[in-house]
Design a protein around this motif. Structure first.
Motif, PDB file in Angstrom:
ATOM      1  N   SER A  40       4.820  -7.062   8.443  1.00 21.27           N
ATOM      2  CA  SER A  40       3.442  -6.313   8.258  1.00 21.27           C
ATOM      3  C   SER A  40       3.317  -5.744   6.798  1.00 21.27           C
ATOM      4  O   SER A  40       2.108  -5.525   6.441  1.00 21.27           O
ATOM      5  N   GLY A  41       4.449  -5.160   6.381  1.00 23.92           N
ATOM      6  CA  GLY A  41       4.386  -4.350   5.142  1.00 23.92           C
ATOM      7  C   GLY A  41       3.774  -3.190   5.448  1.00 23.92           C
ATOM      8  O   GLY A  41       3.201  -2.570   4.439  1.00 23.92           O
ATOM      9  N   THR A  42       3.741  -2.497   6.501  1.00 22.22           N
ATOM     10  CA  THR A  42       2.996  -1.286   6.847  1.00 22.22           C
ATOM     11  C   THR A  42       3.663  -0.225   6.102  1.00 22.22           C
ATOM     12  O   THR A  42       5.012   0.189   5.962  1.00 22.22           O
ATOM     13  N   PRO A  43       3.093   0.546   5.018  1.00 23.07           N
ATOM     14  CA  PRO A  43       3.662   1.535   4.313  1.00 23.07           C
ATOM     15  C   PRO A  43       4.062   2.902   4.919  1.00 23.07           C
ATOM     16  O   PRO A  43       3.144   3.313   5.864  1.00 23.07           O
ATOM     17  N   VAL A  44       5.025   3.483   4.632  1.00 27.15           N
ATOM     18  CA  VAL A  44       5.390   4.658   5.326  1.00 27.15           C
ATOM     19  C   VAL A  44       5.596   5.719   4.399  1.00 27.15           C
ATOM     20  O   VAL A  44       5.600   7.060   4.807  1.00 27.15           O
ATOM     21  N   VAL A  45       5.552   5.468   3.121  1.00 24.41           N
ATOM     22  CA  VAL A  45       5.748   6.839   2.286  1.00 24.41           C
ATOM     23  C   VAL A  45       4.434   6.612   1.214  1.00 24.41           C
ATOM     24  O   VAL A  45       3.493   7.368   0.878  1.00 24.41           O
ATOM     25  N   VAL A  46       4.901   5.486   0.418  1.00 23.76           N
ATOM     26  CA  VAL A  46       3.862   5.001  -0.677  1.00 23.76           C
ATOM     27  C   VAL A  46       3.518   3.810  -0.651  1.00 23.76           C
ATOM     28  O   VAL A  46       4.370   2.931  -0.476  1.00 23.76           O
ATOM     29  N   ASP A  47       2.231   3.509  -0.783  1.00 23.56           N
ATOM     30  CA  ASP A  47       1.907   2.082  -0.772  1.00 23.56           C
ATOM     31  C   ASP A  47       2.310   1.328  -1.858  1.00 23.56           C
ATOM     32  O   ASP A  47       1.527   1.733  -3.195  1.00 23.56           O
ATOM     33  N   ILE A  48       3.343   0.571  -2.137  1.00 25.42           N
ATOM     34  CA  ILE A  48       3.749  -0.214  -3.335  1.00 25.42           C
ATOM     35  C   ILE A  48       3.198  -1.795  -3.110  1.00 25.42           C
ATOM     36  O   ILE A  48       3.943  -2.685  -2.837  1.00 25.42           O
ATOM     37  N   SER A  49       1.863  -1.894  -2.846  1.00 25.09           N
ATOM     38  CA  SER A  49       1.390  -3.289  -2.540  1.00 25.09           C
ATOM     39  C   SER A  49       2.183  -4.421  -3.351  1.00 25.09           C
ATOM     40  O   SER A  49       2.221  -4.165  -4.438  1.00 25.09           O
ATOM     41  N   SER A  50       2.381  -5.469  -2.602  1.00 28.65           N
ATOM     42  CA  SER A  50       2.929  -6.504  -3.600  1.00 28.65           C
ATOM     43  C   SER A  50       2.057  -7.139  -4.524  1.00 28.65           C
ATOM     44  O   SER A  50       2.603  -7.777  -5.269  1.00 28.65           O
ATOM     45  N   ARG A  51       0.777  -6.933  -4.343  1.00 22.41           N
ATOM     46  CA  ARG A  51      -0.123  -7.451  -5.281  1.00 22.41           C
ATOM     47  C   ARG A  51      -0.142  -6.620  -6.530  1.00 22.41           C
ATOM     48  O   ARG A  51      -0.293  -5.344  -6.479  1.00 22.41           O
ATOM     49  N   TYR A  52       0.030  -7.434  -7.643  1.00 19.19           N
ATOM     50  CA  TYR A  52       0.031  -6.671  -8.979  1.00 19.19           C
ATOM     51  C   TYR A  52      -1.392  -6.373  -9.348  1.00 19.19           C
ATOM     52  O   TYR A  52      -2.250  -6.923  -8.803  1.00 19.19           O
ATOM     53  N   ALA A  53      -1.537  -5.336 -10.145  1.00 18.36           N
ATOM     54  CA  ALA A  53      -2.785  -4.895 -10.728  1.00 18.36           C
ATOM     55  C   ALA A  53      -3.623  -6.232 -11.662  1.00 18.36           C
ATOM     56  O   ALA A  53      -2.877  -7.002 -11.939  1.00 18.36           O
ATOM     57  N   ASP A  54      -4.731  -6.084 -11.434  1.00 18.83           N
ATOM     58  CA  ASP A  54      -5.418  -7.435 -11.914  1.00 18.83           C
ATOM     59  C   ASP A  54      -5.073  -7.302 -13.316  1.00 18.83           C
ATOM     60  O   ASP A  54      -5.132  -8.605 -14.221  1.00 18.83           O
ATOM     61  N   ALA A  55      -5.295  -6.236 -14.336  1.00 19.86           N
ATOM     62  CA  ALA A  55      -4.547  -6.287 -15.596  1.00 19.86           C
ATOM     63  C   ALA A  55      -3.326  -6.973 -16.044  1.00 19.86           C
ATOM     64  O   ALA A  55      -3.235  -7.721 -16.853  1.00 19.86           O
ATOM     65  N   ASP A  56      -2.290  -6.855 -14.999  1.00 20.06           N
ATOM     66  CA  ASP A  56      -1.148  -7.133 -15.079  1.00 20.06           C
ATOM     67  C   ASP A  56      -1.164  -8.602 -14.666  1.00 20.06           C
ATOM     68  O   ASP A  56      -0.531  -9.574 -15.622  1.00 20.06           O
ATOM     69  N   ARG A  57      -1.830  -9.071 -13.781  1.00 20.20           N
ATOM     70  CA  ARG A  57      -1.683 -10.530 -13.401  1.00 20.20           C
ATOM     71  C   ARG A  57      -2.536 -11.417 -14.321  1.00 20.20           C
ATOM     72  O   ARG A  57      -2.239 -12.575 -14.600  1.00 20.20           O
ATOM     73  N   GLU A  58      -3.357 -10.872 -15.240  1.00 24.25           N
ATOM     74  CA  GLU A  58      -3.956 -11.482 -16.374  1.00 24.25           C
ATOM     75  C   GLU A  58      -2.954 -11.927 -17.362  1.00 24.25           C
ATOM     76  O   GLU A  58      -3.028 -12.927 -18.079  1.00 24.25           O
ATOM     77  N   ALA A  59      -1.728 -11.269 -17.500  1.00 24.48           N
ATOM     78  CA  ALA A  59      -0.619 -11.678 -18.490  1.00 24.48           C
ATOM     79  C   ALA A  59       0.289 -12.625 -17.760  1.00 24.48           C
ATOM     80  O   ALA A  59       1.257 -13.032 -18.387  1.00 24.48           O
TER      81      ALA A  59
END
Length: 258
Positions: A40-59
């Motif tokens: 499930s990827g439940t964050p326990v300290v800091v949410d480091i979502s596997s989704r990259y920021a939109d600006a990064d994904r554009e590259a």
């Protein structure tokens, strides 16, 4: 551990060729974006979502994200324009292309991977976006094809757990970094004991599981390799328990070379 490396090369070569389901289902825990294995990827300290920021994904060109990461190490690396960045286990190149945007045309990004098929795929992706500041090199993390004190930042995403000799891997990171350089490494660690049977299962090594060590051991290795200011800067717990009862976490580690 030569058999481990051969299995890892074979499996990741197949992934580079576009095959799926070539490593155990448990490997889905290497990426919280996948489902169906209880991660499930439940964050326990800091949410480091596997989704990259939109600006990064554009590259990132299509085909560079194979869903094999467990973090976003470039986001924590304080990469500046003009720097030289090294990505260990660069795969199809996603983190290299993210870093390439950050270093700009005056900087450089080097991706190293031990799988020829991954290097080939990464270069195909490079051509799609004409990334002149990105270079991919065939090599192993324990013996990097990179000059000493030649890079400013080292990043890696769910790869060092695949390396049998992790101490040598971090010694190599220390060697190639310039004084004051830093690394940002996202990786899988284990809380609990992995059985001997699991430890010697080469296919589970390829699945980011059997090579995982505890967070305490990971920190010990980094410190023993000579790094300072070592810290865990992000953490994610996966909702998956091994047969032995061990739990899996994705941690992002950082450290500095004096």
């Amino acid at each position: 551990m030569s058999s481990v490396k051969e299995v890892v090369k074979e499996k990741y070569g197949q992934i580079a060729a576009g095959k799926t389901d070539v490593i155990p289902q448990i490997t889905s825990c290497c990426t919280a974006s996948r489902s169906g294995c209880g991660c499930s990827g439940t964050p326990v300290v800091v949410d480091i979502s596997s989704r990259y920021a939109d600006a990064d994904r554009e590259a990132v060109p299509e085909g560079a994200d194979l869903g094999l990461g467990c973090g976003t190490p470039a986001a924590f690396a304080d990469v500046q324009e003009g720097m030289t960045v090294l990505d260990l286990g660069s795969g199809a190149g996603i983190d290299c292309f993210v870093a390439a945007k950050q270093v700009g045309i005056t900087g450089k990004v080097i991706g190293v991977d031990m799988t020829e098929a991954m290097i080939s795929r990464a270069n195909e992706n490079k051509a799609k976006v004409d990334a002149a500041n990105v270079e991919f090199r065939l090599g192993e993390i324990e013996s990097l094809p990179v000059g000493s004190e030649s890079v400013d930042r080292v990043i890696s995403n769910c790869v060092i757990n695949l390396v049998p000799d992790k101490m040598q891997a971090f010694r190599e990171i220390h060697r190639v970094l310039r004084s004051g350089g830093r690394f940002s490494v996202s990786d899988i660690v284990v809380d609990g004991d992995i059985s001997e049977k699991e430890r010697h299962d080469a296919s589970l090594w390829a699945g980011c599981i059997s090579g995982a060590v505890s967070r305490a051991e990971y920190l010990r290795i980094i410190t023993a390799a000579g790094f300072r200011d070592v810290s865990i800067i992000a953490e994610r717990r996966y909702d998956y328990t091994l047969a032995s009862g061990a739990r899996l976490f994705s941690l992002t580690f950082s450290g500095r070379k004096e």
